[in-house]
Design a protein around this motif. Structure first.
Motif: not given
Ligand code: R1P
Length: 258
Positions: A12, A53, A55
């Protein structure tokens, strides 16, 4: 596009102009409890493509029901995501797989699903998808081909495979008898995640690409003195982080050009 980075959380950091939201600040979002899963939703760009994203992901063994584990995928569908890249750490069942290898997921075996434990169980919400969904084309063939070309150019051909991922419930690692049974079923790598998210993504008609990092070789002999552990899993992931960042960045750029 959405990328599910999980234990590959450092990836990320490659996102440009990131806006990061901690899961605990998002109403009704589950919270990550597993070491290595940082718990942020990161918006930004990668290869000039807009991405989100995750994470950190959620696992059944953390105590969440599968509907809760996969709720973020529906949130992503609602913000307009239609392509999903799923990643995971997995034990190598295939004797040819070595620690640090990449396995493109061509298919999966849903061990939890055999018993009826499925995130799509319960009343169907047709705003997301149909009651009955096909899974024979779950993992996009064109993206696997594209990914193979990238790893070939990166010189990773010998450490890259295409295989079948099997999900077990965890959190324990497998007994020797379980490892041998999973091999007989035709699985190449084993983990405790991913399939629920893929089911919900396919329900939402997303295109899915997935890969596993082989973090340990599953033990199949009673004479083997070693034992699997999560620290070796994290270590194997971290040692591959740089080449995986490069791989994912190129893949995202290629997907956008299609
Ligand atoms: O599947 P991910 O979350 O990548 O991680 C794998 O690694 C952990 C076990 O070491 C489990 O969470 C297993 O599923």
């Amino acid at each position: 596009m959405h990328i599910n980075f999980h234990v590959l959380g450092t990836l990320a950091n490659t996102i440009v102009d990131p806006i990061s939201l901690n899961y605990k600040d998002i109403p009704n979002f589950p919270v990550s409890t597993v070491e290595g899963h940082q718990g942020n939703l990161v918006f930004g760009t990668l290869s000039n493509v807009k991405v989100v994203c995750m994470q950190g992901r959620f696992h059944y063994y953390e105590g969440y029901i599968l509907q809760k584990c996969t709720a973020p995928v529906r949130v992503l569908a609602l913000v307009g995501i239609n392509k999903l890249i799923v990643t995971n750490a997995a034990g190598g069942l295939n004797p040819n797989y070595k620690v640090g290898d990449i396995m493109f997921i061509k298919d999966h075996i849903n061990f939890l699903g055999f018993g009826g434990n499925n995130p799509l169980r319960g009343p169907n919400d047709p705003r997301f998808g149909a009651r009955f969904i096909p899974m024979n084309k779950a993992y996009d063939r064109a993206l696997i081909k594209n990914a193979k070309e990238i790893t070939k150019k990166m010189g990773l051909e010998k450490s890259t495979h295409e295989g079948v991922y099997v999900m077990v419930g965890g959190p324990n690692y497998e007994t020797i008898a379980e490892v041998n049974s999973l091999r007989m079923l035709g699985a190449d790598a084993v983990g405790m995640s991913t399939i629920p998210e893929v089911l919900v993504a396919k329900h939402c008609a997303m295109t899915v690409f997935g890969f596993s990092i082989i973090t340990n070789e599953c033990i199949s002999s009673y004479d083997d003195e070693t034992e699997p552990n999560h620290q070796e899993v994290l270590k194997a992931i971290n040692s591959k982080a740089e080449s995986l960042k490069e791989f994912v960045t190129i893949l995202v750029g290629n997907i956008a050009m299609e």
